[in-house]
Each structure stands twice: as C-alpha cells, then as structure tokens.
Design a protein around this motif. Structure first.
Motif, PDB file in Angstrom:
ATOM      1  N   LYS A 134       0.231  -1.069   0.138  1.00 60.77           N
ATOM      2  CA  LYS A 134      -0.373   0.137   0.101  1.00 60.77           C
ATOM      3  C   LYS A 134       1.298   1.306   0.074  1.00 60.77           C
ATOM      4  CE  LYS A 134      -4.249  -2.116   2.007  1.00 60.77           C
ATOM      5  NZ  LYS A 134      -4.658  -1.884   3.425  1.00 60.77           N
ATOM      6  N   ILE A 135       2.639   0.633   0.931  1.00 62.72           N
ATOM      7  CA  ILE A 135       3.249   2.493   0.230  1.00 62.72           C
ATOM      8  C   ILE A 135       4.445   1.630  -0.257  1.00 62.72           C
ATOM      9  CG2 ILE A 135       2.637   3.588   2.527  1.00 62.72           C
ATOM     10  CD1 ILE A 135       4.312   2.472   3.950  1.00 62.72           C
ATOM     11  N   HIS A 136       5.072   2.608  -0.781  1.00 63.25           N
ATOM     12  CA  HIS A 136       6.297   2.454  -1.883  1.00 63.25           C
ATOM     13  C   HIS A 136       7.360   3.069  -0.943  1.00 63.25           C
ATOM     14  CE1 HIS A 136       3.643   4.471  -4.943  1.00 63.25           C
ATOM     15  NE2 HIS A 136       2.844   3.340  -5.067  1.00 63.25           N
ATOM     16  N   PHE A 137       8.204   1.832  -0.774  1.00 63.43           N
ATOM     17  CA  PHE A 137       9.583   1.728  -0.327  1.00 63.43           C
ATOM     18  C   PHE A 137      10.823   1.361  -1.089  1.00 63.43           C
ATOM     19  CE2 PHE A 137       7.306  -1.990  -0.138  1.00 63.43           C
ATOM     20  CZ  PHE A 137       8.428  -3.084   0.189  1.00 63.43           C
ATOM     21  N   ARG A 138      11.755   1.937  -0.714  1.00 64.39           N
ATOM     22  CA  ARG A 138      13.106   1.262  -1.198  1.00 64.39           C
ATOM     23  C   ARG A 138      14.591   0.673  -0.275  1.00 64.39           C
ATOM     24  NH1 ARG A 138      15.986   5.075  -5.286  1.00 64.39           N
ATOM     25  NH2 ARG A 138      17.714   3.253  -5.282  1.00 64.39           N
ATOM     26  N   TYR A 139      15.101  -0.552  -0.384  1.00 62.05           N
ATOM     27  CA  TYR A 139      16.140  -0.201   0.469  1.00 62.05           C
ATOM     28  C   TYR A 139      17.051   0.120  -0.595  1.00 62.05           C
ATOM     29  CZ  TYR A 139      13.642  -3.758   3.402  1.00 62.05           C
ATOM     30  OH  TYR A 139      12.274  -4.448   4.006  1.00 62.05           O
ATOM     31  N   LEU A 140      18.635   0.706   0.862  1.00 60.64           N
ATOM     32  CA  LEU A 140      19.641   1.395   0.585  1.00 60.64           C
ATOM     33  C   LEU A 140      20.104   0.458   1.063  1.00 60.64           C
ATOM     34  CD1 LEU A 140      18.309   5.130   0.686  1.00 60.64           C
ATOM     35  CD2 LEU A 140      19.201   3.406  -1.402  1.00 60.64           C
ATOM     36  N   SER A 141      21.382   0.411   0.493  1.00 61.96           N
ATOM     37  CA  SER A 141      22.911  -0.517   0.838  1.00 61.96           C
ATOM     38  C   SER A 141      22.941  -1.575   1.871  1.00 61.96           C
ATOM     39  CB  SER A 141      23.667   0.900   1.586  1.00 61.96           C
ATOM     40  OG  SER A 141      24.075   1.774   0.952  1.00 61.96           O
ATOM     41  N   GLY A 142      21.387  -2.232   1.451  1.00 53.87           N
ATOM     42  CA  GLY A 142      20.799  -3.398   2.866  1.00 53.87           C
ATOM     43  C   GLY A 142      20.501  -3.158   4.027  1.00 53.87           C
ATOM     44  N   GLU A 143      20.173  -1.734   4.617  1.00 52.27           N
ATOM     45  CA  GLU A 143      19.379  -1.369   5.267  1.00 52.27           C
ATOM     46  C   GLU A 143      18.479  -1.357   5.467  1.00 52.27           C
ATOM     47  OE1 GLU A 143      21.492   3.080   6.219  1.00 52.27           O
ATOM     48  OE2 GLU A 143      23.769   1.664   5.622  1.00 52.27           O
ATOM     49  N   LYS A 144      17.697  -0.243   6.237  1.00 51.67           N
ATOM     50  CA  LYS A 144      16.647   0.070   6.860  1.00 51.67           C
ATOM     51  C   LYS A 144      15.804   0.666   5.618  1.00 51.67           C
ATOM     52  CE  LYS A 144      16.617  -0.206  11.742  1.00 51.67           C
ATOM     53  NZ  LYS A 144      16.768   0.551  12.687  1.00 51.67           N
ATOM     54  N   THR A 159       4.664  10.111  -0.706  1.00 52.70           N
ATOM     55  CA  THR A 159       3.916  10.134  -1.100  1.00 52.70           C
ATOM     56  C   THR A 159       2.798   8.954  -1.019  1.00 52.70           C
ATOM     57  OG1 THR A 159       5.206  11.943  -3.269  1.00 52.70           O
ATOM     58  CG2 THR A 159       2.476  10.950  -3.304  1.00 52.70           C
ATOM     59  N   SER A 160       3.410   8.144  -1.179  1.00 49.86           N
ATOM     60  CA  SER A 160       2.459   7.000  -1.223  1.00 49.86           C
ATOM     61  C   SER A 160       1.820   6.946   0.289  1.00 49.86           C
ATOM     62  CB  SER A 160       3.116   5.877  -1.382  1.00 49.86           C
ATOM     63  OG  SER A 160       4.492   4.708  -0.625  1.00 49.86           O
ATOM     64  N   LEU A 161       3.077   7.241   1.325  1.00 50.70           N
ATOM     65  CA  LEU A 161       2.319   7.012   2.783  1.00 50.70           C
ATOM     66  C   LEU A 161       1.012   8.336   2.863  1.00 50.70           C
ATOM     67  CD1 LEU A 161       3.061   5.406   5.273  1.00 50.70           C
ATOM     68  CD2 LEU A 161       5.043   7.337   5.994  1.00 50.70           C
ATOM     69  N   CYS A 162       1.200   9.440   2.277  1.00 44.63           N
ATOM     70  CA  CYS A 162       0.040  10.611   3.328  1.00 44.63           C
ATOM     71  C   CYS A 162      -1.128  10.051   2.744  1.00 44.63           C
ATOM     72  CB  CYS A 162       0.561  11.929   2.317  1.00 44.63           C
ATOM     73  SG  CYS A 162       2.111  12.379   3.059  1.00 44.63           S
ATOM     74  N   LEU A 163      -1.176   8.946   1.435  1.00 45.45           N
ATOM     75  CA  LEU A 163      -2.467   8.841   0.475  1.00 45.45           C
ATOM     76  C   LEU A 163      -2.979   7.427   1.306  1.00 45.45           C
ATOM     77  CD1 LEU A 163      -0.710   8.859  -3.231  1.00 45.45           C
ATOM     78  CD2 LEU A 163      -2.198  10.679  -2.023  1.00 45.45           C
ATOM     79  N   VAL A 164      -2.268   6.606   2.394  1.00 45.10           N
ATOM     80  CA  VAL A 164      -2.923   5.587   2.842  1.00 45.10           C
ATOM     81  C   VAL A 164      -4.307   6.370   3.757  1.00 45.10           C
ATOM     82  CG1 VAL A 164      -2.308   3.778   4.582  1.00 45.10           C
ATOM     83  CG2 VAL A 164      -1.065   4.547   2.726  1.00 45.10           C
TER      84      VAL A 164
END
Length: 84
Positions: A63-73, A79-84
């Motif tokens: 339901k929200i967009h995300f991505r991992y950077l360097s295998g971290e959190k 934008t997607s978080l505000c639309l939930v």
C-alpha cells in the motif's frame, strides 16, 4: 419579557510544526513516477503517528512505496504514505 437567544460558533485549527534533523532525501519513486521525499522507517512512522509494525504491514500489503538502500532499513515514499 422576551427571551434573547445568542449562539456562539467557535472554530479551532491546529498546526503542528516539528523541527528535526534532516532525515530524508529526495529520490525518484518508480511507482509514483516522480521525485519524492524518502524517509527512514522510524521517521515515517513518527510523521503519521503509527508504530513501525503498522508501517511494515502497509509495506507487506504493497500500500506504500519503499526501497532499501545498501541493505539497510527501508526508506518510505512520503507521497504514498500520505495517500493511505
């Protein structure tokens, strides 16, 4: 003697301004197809007054967009978080 009736209407507005260290960065979200602010998981949870488990649940449900950077959190698309 006549009765006089007086009505009062009180409107209130609340604005919260939170000043914190810059914990986000701007990046292109593949799903939104535009440049968005990406926040670490804990900061995103703080911004929407939820705990991190609820954010992880939204991530699992896609339901929200995300991505991992360097295998971290994960970093969350605001934008997607505000639309939930």
């Amino acid at each position: 003697m006549t009765k006089v009736r007086t009505n009062f209407l009180i409107e209130t507005h609340e604005i919260s301004i939170v000043k914190r260290r810059k914990m986000f960065f701007r990046d292109f979200c593949e799903y939104c197809q535009r440049e968005v602010s990406m926040f670490p998981l804990e900061e995103a949870a703080f911004l929407v007054c939820q705990n991190t488990e609820e954010i992880y649940s939204l991530m699992n449900e896609r339901k929200i967009h995300f991505r991992y950077l360097s295998g971290e959190k994960p970093y969350i698309c605001l934008t997607s978080l505000c639309l939930v």
